[in-house]
Design a protein around this motif. Structure first.
Motif, PDB file in Angstrom:
ATOM      1  N   GLN A  29       0.833  -1.204   0.000  1.00 37.89           N
ATOM      2  CA  GLN A  29       0.000   0.000   0.000  1.00 37.89           C
ATOM      3  C   GLN A  29       0.871   1.259   0.000  1.00 37.89           C
ATOM      4  O   GLN A  29       0.583   2.219  -0.712  1.00 37.89           O
ATOM      5  CB  GLN A  29      -0.943   0.012   1.201  1.00 37.89           C
ATOM      6  N   GLN A  30       1.949   1.244   0.798  1.00 31.48           N
ATOM      7  CA  GLN A  30       2.856   2.392   0.841  1.00 31.48           C
ATOM      8  C   GLN A  30       3.511   2.598  -0.524  1.00 31.48           C
ATOM      9  O   GLN A  30       3.648   3.731  -0.992  1.00 31.48           O
ATOM     10  CB  GLN A  30       3.935   2.185   1.908  1.00 31.48           C
ATOM     11  N   GLN A  32       2.311   1.734  -3.443  1.00 34.68           N
ATOM     12  CA  GLN A  32       1.306   2.265  -4.375  1.00 34.68           C
ATOM     13  C   GLN A  32       1.103   3.768  -4.157  1.00 34.68           C
ATOM     14  O   GLN A  32       0.965   4.528  -5.117  1.00 34.68           O
ATOM     15  CB  GLN A  32      -0.020   1.521  -4.218  1.00 34.68           C
ATOM     16  N   THR A  33       1.107   4.199  -2.896  1.00 34.55           N
ATOM     17  CA  THR A  33       0.960   5.624  -2.582  1.00 34.55           C
ATOM     18  C   THR A  33       2.135   6.421  -3.134  1.00 34.55           C
ATOM     19  O   THR A  33       1.947   7.472  -3.753  1.00 34.55           O
ATOM     20  CB  THR A  33       0.852   5.829  -1.055  1.00 34.55           C
ATOM     21  N   SER A  36       1.915   6.667  -6.898  1.00 32.09           N
ATOM     22  CA  SER A  36       0.863   7.601  -7.292  1.00 32.09           C
ATOM     23  C   SER A  36       1.342   9.050  -7.136  1.00 32.09           C
ATOM     24  O   SER A  36       1.145   9.877  -8.042  1.00 32.09           O
ATOM     25  CB  SER A  36      -0.386   7.361  -6.433  1.00 32.09           C
ATOM     26  N   GLN A  37       1.990   9.348  -6.009  1.00 27.92           N
ATOM     27  CA  GLN A  37       2.518  10.697  -5.793  1.00 27.92           C
ATOM     28  C   GLN A  37       3.579  11.035  -6.834  1.00 27.92           C
ATOM     29  O   GLN A  37       3.604  12.143  -7.373  1.00 27.92           O
ATOM     30  CB  GLN A  37       3.126  10.820  -4.395  1.00 27.92           C
ATOM     31  N   GLU A 102      10.703   4.606  -3.036  1.00 31.09           N
ATOM     32  CA  GLU A 102      10.238   3.505  -3.880  1.00 31.09           C
ATOM     33  C   GLU A 102      11.242   2.356  -3.862  1.00 31.09           C
ATOM     34  O   GLU A 102      10.870   1.190  -3.702  1.00 31.09           O
ATOM     35  CB  GLU A 102      10.036   4.008  -5.312  1.00 31.09           C
TER      36      GLU A 102
END
Length: 129
Positions: A29-30, A32-33, A36-37, A102
């Motif tokens: 989840q982290q 993916q965040t 996205s950012q 990332e």
């Protein structure tokens, strides 16, 4: 697979592996965040660079406006060019920071994934703990 089957599978997995699996989901989840950012910042950089090109191509006496909140203020070409350059630099620094996050998260994800895989494969072996 229905929920009853998933529950019975999770009951047969050690609490340590269940915890690793929960951590894996959290890292995913982290990641993916962060991705996205990063995509949002990359799009903002492209827009700012495109605007900077338009400013550079415009004549020095062309009226230009800068959006400040809900107000448009007329500014000189050099000022707007400087602001756009500053914006690109700031966004690119943020992108580099996100790329580091990332890389770290990807490494952590792969590490957890291999630990879970090893634990699950070891589960079927005799005398496995």
């Amino acid at each position: 697979m229905n929920l009853d089957t998933e529950d019975s599978i999770m009951q047969n997995i050690s609490p340590k592996v269940q915890n690793q699996f929960a951590m894996l989901q959290q890292v995913q989840q982290q990641l993916q965040t962060v991705l996205s950012q990063k995509a949002q910042y990359e799009m903002a950089v492209r827009e700012a660079k495109r605007a900077a090109e338009e400013v550079k191509d415009a004549a020095d006496d062309t009226p230009m406006y800068l959006s400040i909140g809900t107000v448009m203020v007329q500014k000189k070409k050099d000022y707007i060019d400087g602001k756009l350059t500053e914006k690109v630099e700031t966004l690119e620094l943020r992108i580099k920071s996100l790329e580091k996050q990332e890389t770290l998260l990807q490494g952590k994800f792969e590490q957890l994934q291999s630990q879970i895989k090893a634990a699950l494969e070891g589960k079927g072996a005799p005398n496995a703990a």
